[in-house]
Design an enzyme around this catalytic site. Structure first.
Site, PDB file in Angstrom:
ATOM      1  N   GLU A 252      42.784  37.448  43.479  1.00 48.72           N
ATOM      2  CA  GLU A 252      43.254  36.817  44.302  1.00 48.72           C
ATOM      3  C   GLU A 252      43.965  37.984  45.326  1.00 48.72           C
ATOM      4  O   GLU A 252      44.574  38.886  44.839  1.00 48.72           O
ATOM      5  CB  GLU A 252      44.508  36.092  44.004  1.00 48.72           C
TER       6      GLU A 252
ATOM      7  N   ASP B  72      52.032  46.963  30.732  1.00 46.32           N
ATOM      8  CA  ASP B  72      52.111  47.832  31.890  1.00 46.32           C
ATOM      9  C   ASP B  72      53.230  47.527  33.010  1.00 46.32           C
ATOM     10  O   ASP B  72      52.699  47.649  33.829  1.00 46.32           O
ATOM     11  CB  ASP B  72      50.904  48.522  32.213  1.00 46.32           C
TER      12      ASP B  72
END
Length: 186
Positions: free
Chosen positions: A98, A143
């Site tokens: 996206e 992360d």
């Protein structure tokens, strides 16, 4: 390195480079990955020098696999994955993602200096909900940092970069004293 055309996608411009790959803005020019012609997407391509590194190739494949399973408005959507033959003949993997208009939380912090409390609470809540969606498919992001949080002009919040995400069972097996993966400061 890349042609301006990548199968059904027309590459428009480079958006950025990270440790594992380069991200390009692309336009869908032929129906693919369930996307209509004309839609803009982001295309992440594994760096050429990492293709032969089994660890990185496996991480990239896992990023695509986990991304395809997560469907939440707070996580950048993965539409598909594939490979293409680079000019040297090397097969390079890529992900179709996206495309989100916005800025990272890092650049928002730099721009504002201090983020208003109401926005901080909103961002924290949305990041937590995005992480819950990732956990719901049996994965852990590993992360989360300001560079991996996008904020749109409308203050929609999106987690991105599942590059070192792991399946929950794998994380439990790999978590051990002295082992580290992710960004040191986060």
């Amino acid at each position: 390195m890349l042609d301006r055309r990548l199968g059904p996608l027309q590459l428009v411009e480079e958006l950025g480079r990270g440790g594992m790959g380069t991200v390009h803005l692309a336009r869908v020019v032929e129906p693919a990955h369930g996307l209509a012609v004309g839609i803009e997407v982001a295309v992440k391509v594994l760096h050429l020098h990492l293709v032969t590194e089994a660890d990185y190739a496996a991480r990239f494949a896992r990023e695509g696999e986990i991304g395809l399973r997560v469907s939440d408005e707070r996580v950048v959507r993965t539409y598909g994955a594939g490979t293409f033959r680079e000019s040297t003949g090397t097969e390079l993997p890529y992900l179709v993602l996206e495309f989100v208009q916005g800025q990272t939380l890092r650049s928002l912090l730099a721009e504002l200096g201090r983020v208003p409390e109401a926005l901080v609470r909103h961002i924290g809540r949305e990041v937590a909900r995005g992480l819950a969606a990732i956990h719901a498919v049996g994965a852990v992001h590993r992360d989360v940092k300001p560079e991996n949080v996008l904020v749109t002009p409308e203050h929609r919040v999106k987690l991105m970069d599942l590059g070192i995400a792991k399946h929950d069972d794998d994380v439990r097996k790999l978590s051990q004293t002295g082992a580290f993966v992710g960004s040191v400061l986060y």
